[in-house]
Each structure stands twice: as structure tokens, then as C-alpha cells.
Design a protein around this motif. Structure first.
Motif, mmCIF file in Angstrom:
data_model
loop_
_atom_site.group_PDB
_atom_site.id
_atom_site.type_symbol
_atom_site.label_atom_id
_atom_site.label_comp_id
_atom_site.label_asym_id
_atom_site.label_seq_id
_atom_site.Cartn_x
_atom_site.Cartn_y
_atom_site.Cartn_z
ATOM 1 N N ARG A 191 0.827 -1.207 0.000
ATOM 2 C CA ARG A 191 0.000 0.000 0.000
ATOM 3 C C ARG A 191 0.860 1.256 0.000
ATOM 4 O O ARG A 191 1.921 1.319 0.621
ATOM 5 N N THR A 192 0.384 2.269 -0.682
ATOM 6 C CA THR A 192 1.078 3.547 -0.751
ATOM 7 C C THR A 192 1.329 4.112 0.638
ATOM 8 O O THR A 192 2.403 4.651 0.925
ATOM 9 N N SER A 193 0.347 3.965 1.516
ATOM 10 C CA SER A 193 0.461 4.554 2.858
ATOM 11 C C SER A 193 1.562 3.922 3.690
ATOM 12 O O SER A 193 2.020 4.507 4.666
ATOM 13 N N ALA A 194 2.007 2.697 3.291
ATOM 14 C CA ALA A 194 3.040 2.007 4.067
ATOM 15 C C ALA A 194 4.407 2.074 3.405
ATOM 16 O O ALA A 194 5.360 1.466 3.882
ATOM 17 N N ALA A 195 4.534 2.838 2.320
ATOM 18 C CA ALA A 195 5.748 2.785 1.511
ATOM 19 C C ALA A 195 6.955 3.397 2.197
ATOM 20 O O ALA A 195 6.883 4.464 2.802
ATOM 21 N N THR A 196 8.080 2.685 2.102
ATOM 22 C CA THR A 196 9.407 3.212 2.417
ATOM 23 C C THR A 196 10.286 2.876 1.217
ATOM 24 O O THR A 196 9.956 1.973 0.445
ATOM 25 N N PRO A 197 11.404 3.580 1.018
ATOM 26 C CA PRO A 197 12.206 3.352 -0.195
ATOM 27 C C PRO A 197 12.661 1.897 -0.341
ATOM 28 O O PRO A 197 13.114 1.274 0.624
ATOM 29 N N LEU A 198 12.536 1.364 -1.545
ATOM 30 C CA LEU A 198 12.991 0.009 -1.830
ATOM 31 C C LEU A 198 14.471 0.013 -2.187
ATOM 32 O O LEU A 198 14.959 0.978 -2.783
ATOM 33 N N PRO A 199 15.198 -1.063 -1.846
ATOM 34 C CA PRO A 199 16.592 -1.160 -2.295
ATOM 35 C C PRO A 199 16.635 -1.334 -3.802
ATOM 36 O O PRO A 199 15.700 -1.876 -4.399
ATOM 37 N N ASP A 200 17.724 -0.873 -4.386
ATOM 38 C CA ASP A 200 17.898 -1.082 -5.824
ATOM 39 C C ASP A 200 18.046 -2.560 -6.104
ATOM 40 O O ASP A 200 18.726 -3.286 -5.378
#
Length: 208
Positions: A191-200
Motif C-alpha cells: 500500500r502507498t500509505s506504508a511505503a518506504t524506499p525500496l533497495p535497488d
């Protein structure tokens, strides 16, 4: 001119042939769903209740039969999943994943066939049919969830496909309430509300 009796006989022959072909595809698809693609054509013929001669008249090689059966499996899955769509982006995405896991739990070989369809894996036939049938459905679900703002924007259709494989390995070995709980956790992470940056992706690959 063809006599009425000859025409009727020809029509009956075509009907029998179509019925036998359908039975062979049903049998092959069922065995693939249960065990994966490593099935014996003799067992397929036995389950379809036809002779080996009939099998080879329709499918001259095992590869031809499995090719047709895999197309049948993925087409049936995509058609059923599409029919269940409601037009609401997030429920459709989450419902598709839950339905796919239910199918994989009931038919373990379906997951093996699906895994063959992933990029970088062997099994060009499975990949072709999955890309043509199930792939567009997953892409559409991801696109709709992005457009609705409910799915985090950095999630791709391939991410969802890989998540389905990972959850598919869990679902058959735990009770249904347990895998549905894990699915819920995974969906919250999408969910957008739970997003944190993803590793490459390259950095996350061992050796990089």
C-alpha cells in the motif's frame, strides 16, 4: 453429393474427435496442476480414458500435448480471474492474489508451471503462455491500483509475480488462516500509505 448418412457419420466423427481432444486437455491440465509438467503421457491417456493411438492422433509428441495443456491451464486461470474482477482496483488485486494462492494450494503443480514462466527460468512454453494469458492480467491489476493511488508507485508487475511465487511456497505447507494472515501483511506492505524506499534491485543481488 454426400449422402445424409455419410454427412451424419462425418459429423459424429468430428464430434468424437473434439470430445476426445477436450478430455485429453482436461486430463493433462489436471495432472500438470497436481504434479507439474513432468507427467507421463500414458497416465494422461488413462485419465482421459482414451487409447495411446487417439492421444497421438491429436498430439504427435508429448511436447505438443504439454504445450496445448499449459496454454489451456493459463487461459482457464486468466479467464476465471478476469470474470471475478469487480472494477475496484485494490480489492481486485488482493482478490487475485488470494485466488491464485487458493489455486496453488489445491494444485501444487500450478505453482511449478508458473515458476517456469518467470524471467530467467527454463520452460519457454510455460513462459510464452503465461506472458500471453496471465501476464497482461497482472499488469492491468497493477496499473489500475497505481492509478487509484492505492499501490505504491515503485511496485511493478514483476514484483507482484515474484511475491505470488514466494507466498505460493508458503501456502501449501501451512493452514489457510496462516497464509491468509501472511498475505494480509504482504498487501499492507504494497500500500502507498506504508511505503518506504525500496533497495535497488542490482544492489540487492548477491555478489553486488
Amino acid at each position: 453429393m454426400t449422402s445424409p448418412s455419410a454427412a451424419a457419420s462425418s459429423a459424429a466423427t468430428r464430434s468424437d474427435a473434439a470430445r476426445n481432444r477436450g478430455r485429453l486437455l482436461d486430463a493433462a491440465a489436471g495432472l500438470i496442476a497436481e504434479r507439474g509438467s513432468d507427467v507421463d503421457v500414458r497416465e494422461i491417456a488413462r485419465r482421459a480414458e482414451v487409447g495411446m493411438g487417439t492421444l497421438y492422433r491429436h498430439f504427435p509428441t508429448k511436447e505438443a500435448l504439454l504445450d496445448a495443456a499449459l496454454e489451456y491451464v493459463f487461459t482457464s486461470w486468466a479467464a476465471s480471474a478476469t470474470a471475478a474482477l469487480t472494477g475496484r482496483a485494490w480489492p481486485d488485486l488482493s482478490g487475485f492474489l488470494a485466488d491464485a494462492l487458493t489455486r496453488q494450494t489445491a494444485s501444487p503443480g500450478l505453482l511449478d508451471a508458473y515458476c517456469q514462466a518467470l524471467p530467467g527460468q527454463a520452460g519457454n512454453t510455460a513462459r510464452q503462455h503465461c506472458r500471453q494469458q496471465v501476464g497482461p492480467l497482472i499488469a492491468d491489476l497493477v496499473r489500475a491500483a497505481h492509478e487509484s493511488g492505492e499501490l505504491r508507485p515503485d511496485i511493478t508487475a514483476e514484483d507482484v509475480s515474484l511475491l505470488l511465487v514466494a507466498l505460493g511456497r508458503i501456502a501449501p505447507v501451512v493452514p489457510e488462516p496462516a497464509w491468509r494472515r501472511i498475505l494480509h501483511v504482504a498487501l499492507d506492505g504494497l500500500r502507498t500509505s506504508a511505503a518506504t524506499p525500496l533497495p535497488d534491485a542490482a544492489q540487492a543481488t548477491p555478489g553486488h
